[in-house]
Design a protein around this motif. Structure first.
Motif, short mmCIF file in Angstrom:
data_model
loop_
_atom_site.label_atom_id
_atom_site.label_comp_id
_atom_site.label_asym_id
_atom_site.label_seq_id
_atom_site.Cartn_x
_atom_site.Cartn_y
_atom_site.Cartn_z
N HIS A 1 -0.44 6.02 -13.14
CA HIS A 1 -1.51 6.94 -12.74
C HIS A 1 -1.48 8.15 -13.67
CE1 HIS A 1 -2.33 4.77 -9.05
NE2 HIS A 1 -1.04 4.76 -8.79
N LYS A 2 -2.64 8.49 -14.22
CA LYS A 2 -2.76 9.69 -15.05
C LYS A 2 -3.57 10.72 -14.29
CE LYS A 2 -2.24 7.59 -19.52
NZ LYS A 2 -1.87 8.27 -20.72
N PHE A 3 -3.17 11.98 -14.43
CA PHE A 3 -3.83 13.08 -13.74
C PHE A 3 -4.26 14.13 -14.76
CE2 PHE A 3 -0.40 11.42 -11.05
CZ PHE A 3 -1.16 10.88 -10.03
N LYS A 4 -5.32 14.82 -14.43
CA LYS A 4 -5.82 15.88 -15.28
C LYS A 4 -4.81 17.02 -15.32
CE LYS A 4 -9.23 18.41 -13.76
NZ LYS A 4 -10.51 18.92 -13.32
N TYR A 5 -4.64 17.61 -16.49
CA TYR A 5 -3.75 18.76 -16.61
C TYR A 5 -4.44 19.94 -15.94
CZ TYR A 5 -0.45 22.11 -18.50
OH TYR A 5 0.51 23.07 -18.62
N ASP A 6 -4.03 20.21 -14.69
CA ASP A 6 -4.74 21.17 -13.85
C ASP A 6 -3.76 21.82 -12.89
OD1 ASP A 6 -6.40 21.51 -11.08
OD2 ASP A 6 -7.71 21.81 -12.82
N GLU A 7 -3.96 23.08 -12.59
CA GLU A 7 -3.09 23.81 -11.66
C GLU A 7 -3.00 23.14 -10.29
OE1 GLU A 7 -0.97 26.52 -11.73
OE2 GLU A 7 -1.17 26.29 -13.89
N SER A 8 -4.06 22.43 -9.89
CA SER A 8 -4.05 21.79 -8.57
C SER A 8 -3.06 20.62 -8.52
CB SER A 8 -5.45 21.32 -8.19
OG SER A 8 -5.88 20.29 -9.07
N ASP B 1 0.84 -1.20 0.00
CA ASP B 1 0.00 0.00 0.00
C ASP B 1 0.88 1.25 0.00
OD1 ASP B 1 -2.58 -1.37 0.33
OD2 ASP B 1 -1.78 -1.93 2.29
N TYR B 2 0.41 2.27 -0.70
CA TYR B 2 1.17 3.52 -0.77
C TYR B 2 0.22 4.68 -1.03
CZ TYR B 2 0.55 3.28 -5.81
OH TYR B 2 0.00 3.23 -7.05
N GLU B 3 0.71 5.87 -0.81
CA GLU B 3 -0.03 7.08 -1.14
C GLU B 3 0.94 8.09 -1.74
OE1 GLU B 3 -1.92 7.99 2.59
OE2 GLU B 3 -0.08 8.75 3.46
N ILE B 4 0.41 8.94 -2.62
CA ILE B 4 1.22 9.94 -3.31
C ILE B 4 0.73 11.33 -2.94
CG2 ILE B 4 1.89 10.89 -5.56
CD1 ILE B 4 1.65 8.08 -6.70
N TYR B 5 1.68 12.22 -2.64
CA TYR B 5 1.40 13.62 -2.35
C TYR B 5 2.15 14.50 -3.34
CZ TYR B 5 -0.45 12.32 2.24
OH TYR B 5 -1.19 11.79 3.25
N PHE B 6 1.51 15.58 -3.74
CA PHE B 6 2.19 16.64 -4.50
C PHE B 6 2.43 17.79 -3.53
CE2 PHE B 6 0.06 15.43 -8.79
CZ PHE B 6 0.88 14.33 -8.89
N ILE B 7 3.64 18.31 -3.51
CA ILE B 7 4.00 19.40 -2.62
C ILE B 7 4.47 20.58 -3.47
CG2 ILE B 7 5.52 20.12 -0.73
CD1 ILE B 7 5.79 17.11 -0.02
N LYS C 1 4.59 25.34 -3.22
CA LYS C 1 4.75 26.46 -2.28
C LYS C 1 3.50 26.72 -1.45
CE LYS C 1 3.84 29.61 -6.03
NZ LYS C 1 4.48 30.28 -7.11
N THR C 2 2.33 26.22 -1.87
CA THR C 2 1.11 26.43 -1.10
C THR C 2 0.84 25.31 -0.10
OG1 THR C 2 -0.30 25.41 -2.79
CG2 THR C 2 0.05 27.79 -2.94
N GLY C 3 1.59 24.22 -0.17
CA GLY C 3 1.40 23.15 0.80
C GLY C 3 1.47 21.76 0.18
N GLU C 4 0.91 20.80 0.91
CA GLU C 4 0.96 19.40 0.54
C GLU C 4 -0.45 18.92 0.24
OE1 GLU C 4 3.74 16.67 2.75
OE2 GLU C 4 1.85 15.81 3.41
N LYS C 5 -0.62 18.18 -0.87
CA LYS C 5 -1.94 17.70 -1.27
C LYS C 5 -1.86 16.20 -1.55
CE LYS C 5 -5.09 17.93 -5.17
NZ LYS C 5 -5.23 18.39 -6.55
N LYS C 6 -2.69 15.43 -0.83
CA LYS C 6 -2.74 13.98 -1.08
C LYS C 6 -3.48 13.75 -2.39
CE LYS C 6 -4.23 9.61 0.95
NZ LYS C 6 -4.82 9.00 2.14
N ILE C 7 -2.83 13.07 -3.31
CA ILE C 7 -3.38 12.82 -4.63
C ILE C 7 -4.12 11.50 -4.69
CG2 ILE C 7 -2.77 12.50 -7.07
CD1 ILE C 7 -2.50 15.36 -6.03
N LEU C 8 -3.53 10.45 -4.11
CA LEU C 8 -4.18 9.14 -4.15
C LEU C 8 -3.58 8.20 -3.14
CD1 LEU C 8 -2.22 6.84 -5.69
CD2 LEU C 8 -2.75 8.29 -7.63
N GLN C 9 -4.33 7.13 -2.87
CA GLN C 9 -3.85 6.01 -2.06
C GLN C 9 -4.23 4.77 -2.86
OE1 GLN C 9 -4.84 6.12 2.09
NE2 GLN C 9 -4.40 3.96 2.38
N ASP C 10 -3.32 3.81 -2.96
CA ASP C 10 -3.57 2.67 -3.82
C ASP C 10 -2.76 1.46 -3.36
OD1 ASP C 10 -4.63 1.24 -5.95
OD2 ASP C 10 -3.78 2.51 -7.51
#
Length: 160
Positions: A142-149, A114-120, A122-131
């Motif tokens: 894993h594919k992600f939407k082309y988005d500022e978030s 099991d693992y989880e991925i975060y994107f970090i 300058k505004t902070g840390e965001k959990k993207i997924l757990q799988d």
């Protein structure tokens, strides 16, 4: 002579304009052409060192080697949870991540479940997924939407 200078000047303006537009497009859309990110630094919570002297540091996960004949993978100490951070050369919008599990070639006794991925950024840390991680040699993609978030300058993977 005057016509040549005028055409040359117009040509140079066109070339400079085209170059400027090209650089802006590269800056705004760095992944539209499928380029890989450059990782400046890899940091981990820990890594395994065997008594026999074998070392399994986290920088092995970005060495572009996927066979397990050599030590080309990162291992945590027995039974430990941990994390790895990939510090990127800059801040980018992340559109996809591919991860390959290990089996520890010599003994075939280890793998991430099991693992989880975060994107970090300058505004902070965001959990993207757990799988759950598939067994070696299957890639997890894993594919992600082309988005500022999905903008990050550090990608963190927690091993649970």
């Amino acid at each position: 002579m005057i016509k040549f200078v005028k055409n040359f000047k117009n040509s140079m303006i066109f070339v400079l304009f085209f170059t400027l537009v090209f650089l802006i497009i590269l800056f705004l859309f760095p992944y539209k052409n499928g380029r890989r990110l450059l990782v400046n630094k890899v940091i981990s919570s820990d890594y395994l060192i065997y008594n026999k002297g074998s070392v399994f540091p986290a920088n092995k996960i970005v060495d572009n080697k996927t066979d397990e004949i050599e030590i080309t993978y990162w291992l945590l100490p027995d039974g430990e949870k941990g994390w790895v951070k990939l510090q990127l050369e800059g801040e980018y919008i992340i559109t996809d991540i591919k991860i390959l599990n290990t089996q520890h070639h010599t003994y075939k006794d280890r793998a991430t479940q099991d693992y989880e991925i975060y994107f970090i950024n300058k505004t902070g840390e965001k959990k993207i997924l757990q799988d759950k991680m598939p067994l070696y040699p299957r890639w997890q993609h894993h594919k992600f939407k082309y988005d500022e978030s999905n903008r990050a300058n550090v990608i963190k993977v927690n091993i649970l």
